[in-house]
Write an enzyme that holds these catalytic residues in place. Structure first.
Site, PDB file in Angstrom:
ATOM      1  N   LYS A   1      -6.076  -5.369  -3.787  1.00 40.27           N
ATOM      2  CA  LYS A   1      -6.858  -5.926  -2.677  1.00 40.27           C
ATOM      3  C   LYS A   1      -7.979  -4.963  -2.300  1.00 40.27           C
ATOM      4  O   LYS A   1      -7.870  -3.752  -2.485  1.00 40.27           O
ATOM      5  CB  LYS A   1      -5.970  -6.202  -1.466  1.00 40.27           C
ATOM      6  CG  LYS A   1      -5.371  -4.978  -0.792  1.00 40.27           C
ATOM      7  CD  LYS A   1      -4.504  -5.395   0.385  1.00 40.27           C
ATOM      8  CE  LYS A   1      -3.844  -4.205   1.069  1.00 40.27           C
ATOM      9  NZ  LYS A   1      -4.784  -3.291   1.726  1.00 40.27           N
TER      10      LYS A   1
ATOM     11  N   CYS B   1      -2.798  -2.837   7.471  1.00 37.14           N
ATOM     12  CA  CYS B   1      -2.637  -3.674   6.283  1.00 37.14           C
ATOM     13  C   CYS B   1      -1.368  -4.517   6.304  1.00 37.14           C
ATOM     14  O   CYS B   1      -1.382  -5.666   5.844  1.00 37.14           O
ATOM     15  CB  CYS B   1      -2.688  -2.807   5.031  1.00 37.14           C
ATOM     16  SG  CYS B   1      -4.315  -2.042   4.796  1.00 37.14           S
TER      17      CYS B   1
ATOM     18  N   ASP C   1       0.781  -1.245   0.000  1.00 38.45           N
ATOM     19  CA  ASP C   1       0.000   0.000   0.000  1.00 38.45           C
ATOM     20  C   ASP C   1       0.808   1.288   0.000  1.00 38.45           C
ATOM     21  O   ASP C   1       0.378   2.296   0.585  1.00 38.45           O
ATOM     22  CB  ASP C   1      -0.958   0.019   1.197  1.00 38.45           C
ATOM     23  CG  ASP C   1      -2.108  -0.945   1.038  1.00 38.45           C
ATOM     24  OD1 ASP C   1      -2.279  -1.503  -0.064  1.00 38.45           O
ATOM     25  OD2 ASP C   1      -2.839  -1.170   2.025  1.00 38.45           O
TER      26      ASP C   1
END
Length: 213
Positions: A114, A147, A28
């Site tokens: 995702k 995450c 991310d």
């Protein structure tokens, strides 16, 4: 940090990285979470660029795959699970979900999209890694306590050996960083640093847990 009585019951074997068995998972590092104009910017992302670039460069030179994870969400969902708890963010096919240019992500590397915190949850990451005969993962990015941590949990559950370089990750705050790294080190993997991971990849040295027993 000293261990609590419960967490002290653990095994801590040293890890030796093998470029043929290892993948580097960048979680991310997208515009939405790092760059001005993003909806959920984590202050201080700039401090991660140098350490992460060192890991990425070392992986490429050793022939270990670099896998880029994008948090991306579809518009028009009636009940988007992440948005139930977080500000709506990361619309797919927009600037927001692109990897920051600072890291030099390549189109010919593997990119995983995702829609939940974990990079494994209902994506093809596990299948991809198994097809590549990968069983060691170096996981880093943002944010440590959401995450990154969720991805580490699922990696452990799926049988991977997990290494987290602490200085290539950032959490939502110092408390969350310390707590998440402690839990990862005592229950899910090995917490190390960038220098140790690069040395392990280049020179075959062992990686030991930074969280003392």
């Amino acid at each position: 940090m000293s261990l609590d009585v419960f967490s002290a019951h653990r095994n801590d074997p040293q890890v030796r990285l093998d470029a043929k068995r290892a993948a580097f998972i960048v979680v991310d590092m997208i515009n939405e979470f790092c760059k001005p104009g993003g909806k959920m910017v984590l202050p201080g992302y700039e401090g991660l660029v140098g350490p992460q670039t060192a890991l990425i460069d070392a992986a490429r030179k050793a022939g270990a795959p670099v896998i880029w994870v994008h948090d991306a969400h579809r518009p028009g969902m009636r009940h988007e699970r992440e948005w139930a708890k977080r500000t709506p963010h990361g619309l797919e096919n927009t600037w927001a979900v692109e990897i920051i240019e600072d890291l030099g992500a390549r189109a010919d590397e593997i990119h995983v999209t995702k829609r939940r915190y974990s990079a494994f949850f209902q994506t093809d990451l596990d299948l991809t890694l198994k097809d590549m005969q990968i069983d060691q993962l170096v996981v880093f990015g943002v944010v440590t306590n959401i995450c990154v941590r969720s991805t580490v949990h699922d990696a452990f559950f799926n049988g991977y050996e997990v290494i987290v370089p602490a200085d290539a990750c950032a959490a939502t705050g110092p408390r969350e960083q310390e707590s998440s790294l402690y839990d990862i080190a005592t229950h899910f993997g090995v917490v190390s640093d960038v220098q140790s991971v690069v040395a392990a990849l280049n020179q075959g040295t062992a990686i030991t847990n930074m969280i003392a027993a």
